[in-house]
Design an enzyme around this catalytic site. Structure first.
Site, PDB file in Angstrom:
ATOM      1  CG  HIS A 105       4.461   1.038   3.195  1.00  0.00           C
ATOM      2  ND1 HIS A 105       3.951   2.183   2.643  1.00  0.00           N
ATOM      3  CD2 HIS A 105       3.612   0.695   4.199  1.00  0.00           C
ATOM      4  CE1 HIS A 105       2.842   2.528   3.294  1.00  0.00           C
ATOM      5  NE2 HIS A 105       2.611   1.633   4.229  1.00  0.00           N
ATOM      6  CD  GLU A 118      -0.864   0.102   3.830  1.00  0.00           C
ATOM      7  OE1 GLU A 118      -1.934  -0.510   3.883  1.00  0.00           O
ATOM      8  OE2 GLU A 118      -0.402   0.766   4.783  1.00  0.00           O
ATOM      9  CG  HIS A 140      -0.622   5.434   3.580  1.00  0.00           C
ATOM     10  ND1 HIS A 140       0.455   5.951   4.245  1.00  0.00           N
ATOM     11  CD2 HIS A 140      -0.639   4.100   3.876  1.00  0.00           C
ATOM     12  CE1 HIS A 140       1.045   4.984   4.932  1.00  0.00           C
ATOM     13  NE2 HIS A 140       0.420   3.840   4.715  1.00  0.00           N
ATOM     14  CB  CYS A 178       3.671   1.007  12.914  1.00  0.00           C
ATOM     15  SG  CYS A 178       3.283   2.119  11.540  1.00  0.00           S
ATOM     16  CG  HIS A 196       3.682   3.880   8.219  1.00  0.00           C
ATOM     17  ND1 HIS A 196       2.555   3.953   8.990  1.00  0.00           N
ATOM     18  CD2 HIS A 196       3.309   3.222   7.086  1.00  0.00           C
ATOM     19  CE1 HIS A 196       1.553   3.382   8.343  1.00  0.00           C
ATOM     20  NE2 HIS A 196       1.981   2.933   7.184  1.00  0.00           N
TER      21      HIS A 196
HETATM   22 MN    MN Z   1       0.923   1.841   5.619  1.00  0.00          MN
END
Ligand code: MN
Length: 151
Positions: free
Chosen positions: A105, A65, A67, A119, A71
């Site tokens: 990632h 994914e 976005h 995370c 992170h």
């Molecule tokens: Mn992610």
């Protein structure tokens, strides 16, 4: 969310934190395998960040994914590999991984060990986007990425 004004220690025992529920990785979907989620902190007043712990059983993987939100990852347990941006990396215990906005990632526990990582994300964040067919064609132009990704 709990009381943000209370000092709190959640003790760890056998890779489980006291009073922390083991959750499904995501609410729906089949683009991941053998992975659980724990929410360790929902954020505090001037730390508007959620701290999660993800654990991938051997041979499992997280979603491929990307976005807008970033992170901050700290590997907590074991080792594995991760696609980060345009490269597959070896990762292991105590490594720190920063994943800026829009980078593809995916984490895989493909080194015969459970892979667990903390995370940190902003409480306010966009939803992850999965690769389109076109994205996959582009990603697979790199043979090492083609061999690595799981969808
Ligand atoms: Mn992610």
């Amino acid at each position: 969310m709990g009381d943000q004004n209370t000092v709190l220690i959640k003790h760890l025992e056998d890779f489980n934190w006291q009073d922390v529920e083991v959750l499904e990785y995501k609410d729906s979907g089949s683009h991941y395998q053998s992975i659980t989620r724990r929410v360790l902190c929902e954020g505090m007043a001037d730390v508007p960040c959620q701290l999660r712990y993800f654990e991938i059983a051997p041979e499992g993987h997280s979603t491929l994914e990307r976005h807008e939100h970033a992170h901050l990852v700290v590997v907590f347990r074991g080792r594995g590999q991760a696609l980060l941006g345009n490269r597959v990396h070896e990762i292991g215990e105590r490594d720190v991984v920063t994943i800026p906005a829009h980078n593809w990632h995916q984490f895989r526990a493909n080194r015969g060990e459970t892979l667990g990582f903390l995370c940190l994300v902003n409480v306010e964040r966009d939803r992850p986007v999965l690769p389109t067919d076109e994205d996959l064609i582009r990603l697979r132009q790199d043979p090492s990425i083609a061999a690595f990704i799981r969808i």
